[in-house]
Write a protein that holds these residues in place. Structure first.
Motif, short mmCIF file in Angstrom:
data_model
loop_
_atom_site.label_atom_id
_atom_site.label_comp_id
_atom_site.label_asym_id
_atom_site.label_seq_id
_atom_site.Cartn_x
_atom_site.Cartn_y
_atom_site.Cartn_z
N THR A 136 36.41 45.52 54.77
CA THR A 136 37.07 45.29 53.71
C THR A 136 37.17 43.89 53.10
OG1 THR A 136 38.99 46.64 54.73
CG2 THR A 136 39.63 45.29 52.98
N ARG A 137 36.74 42.92 53.69
CA ARG A 137 36.66 41.51 53.35
C ARG A 137 35.62 41.39 52.36
NH1 ARG A 137 38.38 40.07 58.38
NH2 ARG A 137 36.22 39.34 59.00
N PHE A 138 34.24 41.96 52.78
CA PHE A 138 33.25 42.17 52.24
C PHE A 138 33.38 42.82 51.07
CE2 PHE A 138 30.17 41.53 56.13
CZ PHE A 138 30.37 40.35 56.10
N ARG A 139 34.00 44.04 50.82
CA ARG A 139 34.11 44.78 49.72
C ARG A 139 35.01 43.99 48.62
NH1 ARG A 139 34.44 50.09 53.24
NH2 ARG A 139 32.39 50.71 53.26
N ILE A 140 36.08 43.31 49.02
CA ILE A 140 36.82 42.57 47.92
C ILE A 140 36.16 41.69 47.56
CG2 ILE A 140 38.74 40.97 47.98
CD1 ILE A 140 40.24 42.72 50.18
N ILE A 141 35.17 40.87 48.49
CA ILE A 141 34.71 39.60 47.82
C ILE A 141 33.40 40.23 46.62
CG2 ILE A 141 32.91 37.82 48.43
CD1 ILE A 141 34.59 37.62 51.05
N ALA A 142 32.96 41.27 47.16
CA ALA A 142 31.90 41.89 46.46
C ALA A 142 32.40 42.50 44.94
CB ALA A 142 31.20 43.32 47.00
N GLY A 143 33.60 43.14 44.93
CA GLY A 143 34.29 43.58 43.77
C GLY A 143 34.60 42.53 42.80
N VAL A 144 34.98 41.14 43.65
CA VAL A 144 35.41 40.12 42.56
C VAL A 144 34.24 39.49 41.87
CG1 VAL A 144 36.06 37.54 42.65
CG2 VAL A 144 37.43 39.33 44.10
N LEU A 145 32.88 39.49 42.57
CA LEU A 145 31.62 38.91 42.17
C LEU A 145 31.24 39.97 40.98
CD1 LEU A 145 29.87 38.00 45.47
CD2 LEU A 145 30.76 36.64 43.90
N TRP A 146 31.41 41.14 41.42
CA TRP A 146 31.17 41.99 40.30
C TRP A 146 31.97 41.96 39.11
CZ3 TRP A 146 30.44 46.75 44.19
CH2 TRP A 146 29.18 46.59 44.62
N LEU A 147 33.16 41.61 39.14
CA LEU A 147 33.91 41.51 38.02
C LEU A 147 33.81 40.34 37.45
CD1 LEU A 147 37.46 42.27 39.52
CD2 LEU A 147 36.24 43.81 37.64
N LEU A 148 33.21 39.31 38.06
CA LEU A 148 32.75 38.06 37.25
C LEU A 148 31.29 38.33 36.55
CD1 LEU A 148 33.47 35.32 40.22
CD2 LEU A 148 34.50 35.70 37.87
N ALA A 149 30.71 39.15 36.95
CA ALA A 149 29.38 39.43 36.47
C ALA A 149 29.54 40.02 35.08
CB ALA A 149 28.50 40.40 37.43
N ILE A 150 30.26 41.13 35.22
CA ILE A 150 30.82 42.03 33.89
C ILE A 150 31.44 41.19 32.91
CG2 ILE A 150 32.15 43.73 33.12
CD1 ILE A 150 31.53 45.39 35.60
N ALA A 151 32.15 40.08 33.37
CA ALA A 151 32.87 39.10 32.36
C ALA A 151 31.85 38.15 31.87
CB ALA A 151 33.92 38.52 33.25
N GLY A 152 30.79 37.62 32.56
CA GLY A 152 29.58 37.09 32.03
C GLY A 152 29.08 37.75 30.92
N GLU A 153 28.89 39.04 31.32
CA GLU A 153 28.17 40.07 30.37
C GLU A 153 29.10 40.01 29.16
OE1 GLU A 153 26.54 44.73 29.83
OE2 GLU A 153 28.38 44.12 31.07
N ALA A 154 30.35 40.20 29.24
CA ALA A 154 31.08 40.19 28.06
C ALA A 154 31.02 38.94 27.20
CB ALA A 154 32.63 40.32 28.34
N VAL A 155 31.01 37.57 27.96
CA VAL A 155 30.78 36.52 27.14
C VAL A 155 29.47 36.41 26.28
CG1 VAL A 155 30.66 33.71 27.49
CG2 VAL A 155 32.36 35.14 28.80
N ALA A 156 28.32 36.90 27.04
CA ALA A 156 27.08 36.95 26.27
C ALA A 156 27.42 37.78 25.24
CB ALA A 156 26.16 37.31 27.45
#
Length: 292
Positions: A51-71
């Protein structure tokens, strides 16, 4: 051959093993053969870690998509486009997506999905690749269609995005996804062969074994220890599967007969003998299996 083993065997203690051990025995108590488990379940520790790994992965993926939106909505709308900022964002997006995928796959090995739910099984195991496509495909398309980038800039930014995005997708794919059915089969196999759900592994190895006398777990290691625990505890310790050489190991090093091994493979009840005879040294095969 137990007398030849110099490494210390350490019992892995979890909440499950401290209370009800979760093991079945063919020779203790009533003396009945080990009953197949109805379905594998992760240990509480493994479930919490997944569960911890999945939460961290989810946060990282959200940041990746946010970075894509900025680009997409800021960097590519500038005139002129800041090429180095675009490349830097692409690298960051890739790092976030890949790290998230690695953690997600670790979580799936601790708490796998069932093959009976086909859609969930596919999505859960390939979500890293799906996220990578979402994070890179729109960005790549918009780089090559951007009017404020010249041909050379499009080539540089586009190729970098394709390479990083392709790597993120490849690393996000799980080519050999784990399943509840796989882990259940392993637990039942071990219990039917040995009489209890108990396996052995080393810290550096990627697989587990049916007894502590096999050469692979007795090779010299930094901590000089062999760990024993249930199949669930082995997977919680990061071990991917039961060794593919379990049949030869059971016969050559663990004291079981070929008939017992064949009976287990056939899915029949094959209770372990009260005291499996050790294989004499002169009867062991000349070749020692390679290390895992």
């Amino acid at each position: 051959m137990a007398e030849q083993r110099k490494k210390k065997v350490v019992r892995v203690e979890t909440a499950a093993s401290k209370g009800a051990s979760g093991r079945t025995s063919a020779t203790g108590g009533s003396g009945d053969a080990a009953e197949p488990a109805p379905g594998w379940t992760p240990t509480p520790e493994a479930k919490a870690k997944a569960t911890r790994f999945r939460i961290i992965a989810g946060v990282l993926w959200l940041l990746a998509i946010a970075g894509e939106a900025v680009a997409i909505f800021w960097v590519l709308r500038q005139s002129p486009v800041n090429l180095w900022l675009l490349i830097g964002l692409t690298v960051v997006i890739g790092a976030l997506a890949i790290t998230g995928s690695v953690l997600w796959k670790k979580a799936n090995r601790l708490d796998p999905a069932s093959k009976q739910d086909t859609v969930r099984f596919f999505v859960q195991n390939q979500l890293g690749a799906i996220i990578a496509v979402i994070a890179f495909l729109p960005l790549i398309v918009l780089i090559f269609t951007n009017k404020d980038l010249d041909g050379k800039q499009k080539a540089i930014a586009g190729i970098i995005a394709i390479v990083i995005g392709g790597g993120a997708v490849a690393l996000g794919v799980d080519y050999n996804p784990p399943s509840v059915e796989q882990y259940t089969e392993e637990s039942n196999l071990v219990a039917q062969l040995t009489g209890e759900d108990l396996v052995y592994w080393t810290k550096s190895g990627s697989v587990f074994h049916v007894c502590a006398d096999v050469p692979d777990v007795n090779k010299e290691s930094k901590d000089n220890q062999i760990y024993e625990g249930t199949v669930a505890e082995a997977h919680a310790a990061g071990k991917d599967r039961l060794t593919k050489r379990w049949e030869s190991e059971a016969v050559n090093y663990c004291g079981y007969t070929e008939a017992e091994v064949e009976a287990v493979k056939a899915g029949t009840d094959a209770p372990a003998s009260d005291a499996p005879a050790e294989t004499p040294a002169e009867e062991e095969p000349a070749e020692t299996p390679a290390a895992n």
